[in-house]
Design a protein around this motif. Sequence first.
Motif, PDB file in Angstrom:
ATOM      1  N   PRO A 118       0.771  -1.091  -0.035  1.00 26.24           N
ATOM      2  CA  PRO A 118       0.167   0.241   0.345  1.00 26.24           C
ATOM      3  C   PRO A 118       0.866   1.449  -0.031  1.00 26.24           C
ATOM      4  N   THR A 119       1.828   1.392   0.500  1.00 24.37           N
ATOM      5  CA  THR A 119       2.599   2.532   0.967  1.00 24.37           C
ATOM      6  C   THR A 119       3.507   2.600  -0.463  1.00 24.37           C
ATOM      7  N   MET A 120       4.054   1.601  -1.290  1.00 22.47           N
ATOM      8  CA  MET A 120       4.314   1.963  -2.870  1.00 22.47           C
ATOM      9  C   MET A 120       3.328   2.383  -3.937  1.00 22.47           C
ATOM     10  N   ALA A 121       2.234   2.116  -3.101  1.00 25.04           N
ATOM     11  CA  ALA A 121       1.471   2.385  -4.558  1.00 25.04           C
ATOM     12  C   ALA A 121       0.234   3.464  -3.870  1.00 25.04           C
ATOM     13  N   LEU A 122       0.706   4.779  -2.955  1.00 22.05           N
ATOM     14  CA  LEU A 122       0.338   5.297  -2.382  1.00 22.05           C
ATOM     15  C   LEU A 122       1.104   6.359  -2.581  1.00 22.05           C
TER      16      LEU A 122
END
Length: 144
Positions: free
Chosen positions: A93-97
Amino acid sequence: MDIHDGQDPQLLAQSKLIMDKVHRPDLIRPRRLLAVLAQRINDQGGLEVGGEAHQIQIISYDDHYKAAQAIAAYNWLTHEDGVKYVVISTSAPTMALKQQLEDDQIIGLTTANTTVAVDDDTRFLFRAFGKAKEYMSAHAHWIA
């Protein structure tokens, strides 16, 4: 403390969580702790920002460790709930956001362990704790 409808516009709707697996037993306790801490601050008059007192509100969404669901939760938080700060668990999720946080100038706090989540160009994403490579050698030497 989960409030989705009829939110008081005076509430400080800035501290929200994107939290993985909110129904997992190991994450229920931190979620309850945040609710207790928010309640204590609210009972003392709230959080003072710029000389004005605001109530803290905790809202969590479960992204199931999926990037697409993290993006959906983020979009809801920022466009519907109007948040300016989010906490993100895990690397996917961190990399997606990551870029969206920078573009939207939303402050993110992550527990991601990936070394590429925060780099020299990152201005709005911060780590909740250090990278494993920063402390594992010392840890291993201490154990040995």
